[in-house]
Motif scaffolding. Structure first.
Motif, mmCIF file in Angstrom:
data_model
loop_
_atom_site.group_PDB
_atom_site.id
_atom_site.type_symbol
_atom_site.label_atom_id
_atom_site.label_comp_id
_atom_site.label_asym_id
_atom_site.label_seq_id
_atom_site.Cartn_x
_atom_site.Cartn_y
_atom_site.Cartn_z
ATOM 1 N N ASN A 7 -2.011 -1.388 7.152
ATOM 2 C CA ASN A 7 -2.307 -2.272 8.266
ATOM 3 C C ASN A 7 -1.306 -3.421 8.234
ATOM 4 O O ASN A 7 -1.379 -4.291 7.360
ATOM 5 C CB ASN A 7 -3.742 -2.802 8.147
ATOM 6 N N GLU A 9 -1.011 -5.985 10.122
ATOM 7 C CA GLU A 9 -1.604 -7.312 10.347
ATOM 8 C C GLU A 9 -2.156 -7.907 9.057
ATOM 9 O O GLU A 9 -2.112 -9.116 8.862
ATOM 10 C CB GLU A 9 -2.724 -7.235 11.387
ATOM 11 N N ASN A 11 -1.153 -6.701 6.039
ATOM 12 C CA ASN A 11 -0.132 -6.456 5.032
ATOM 13 C C ASN A 11 -0.711 -5.770 3.790
ATOM 14 O O ASN A 11 -0.429 -6.146 2.665
ATOM 15 C CB ASN A 11 0.589 -7.759 4.655
ATOM 16 N N TRP A 48 -10.393 -1.174 14.413
ATOM 17 C CA TRP A 48 -8.972 -1.282 14.723
ATOM 18 C C TRP A 48 -8.587 -0.137 15.655
ATOM 19 O O TRP A 48 -9.091 0.974 15.544
ATOM 20 C CB TRP A 48 -8.138 -1.172 13.442
#
Length: 181
Positions: A7, A9, A11, A48
């Motif tokens: 991911n 966002e 990290n 997500w």
């Protein structure tokens, strides 16, 4: 299904569970369209969008809108153009729309307007004759199509023709195929 993703966002890598949720969405003038959206749920329960296809749910919303409005799909529009052996630029010029708009519609990045959808349907209905009607001059092509289809009560641009040519309406109705504009 569970899958490990990176991911960007956060990290970090995490294991995500695939979930499908039926949701009501608003697209243009249609409120509350029911769409089954696809998500990945992280270990904290946050949803997500698909990491490999982040626009997936938007495309499903577009699909639901087109279905509700009885609009042609991007593949159907592209198929009409391909059947006529026209490039995007040539087809767009004939229709009187920009080639970038046509590209966005064919690639499902934009929903066509009612007017554009009716143009696509008009061409689809007349594609066997359209090869004889198409010229390099857009105004000539539109005039040729107009004269070819008005006796069949099809519209072009923003006019509707009845048999005695006494009625003109914005958009119009194609009574022969039952498409309400």
């Amino acid at each position: 299904m569970k899958k490990r993703f990176y991911n960007p966002e956060l990290n970090s890598y995490d294991v995500y569970e695939e979930v499908w949720i039926s949701e009501r969405v608003n697209v243009k003038d249609e409120k509350g369209l029911l769409v089954k959206n696809h998500y990945w749920k992280d270990s904290s329960g946050e949803l997500w969008a698909d990491f490999d296809n982040p626009m997936e749910n938007v495309y499903e919303s577009f699909k639901a809108y087109r279905k509700k409005k009885s609009f042609l799909t991007p593949n159907q529009i592209k198929g009409i153009r391909n059947d006529l052996n026209l490039s995007v630029r040539e087809f767009a010029n004939i229709l009187g729309i920009s080639s970038s708009t046509l590209t966005k519609i064919e690639n499902n990045h934009r929903i066509q307007t009612k007017y554009q959808d009716q143009l696509f349907k008009l061409v689809a209905l007349n594609k066997n004759n359209l090869n004889n009607l198409v010229s390099t001059n857009n105004d000539d092509a539109i005039n040729n199509i107009n004269s070819s289809v008005k006796e069949n009560k099809y519209f072009i641009k923003d006019s509707f023709y009845n048999e005695d040519k006494s009625s003109y309406e914005i958009y119009g109705i194609n009574r022969d195929i039952g498409v309400i504009a």
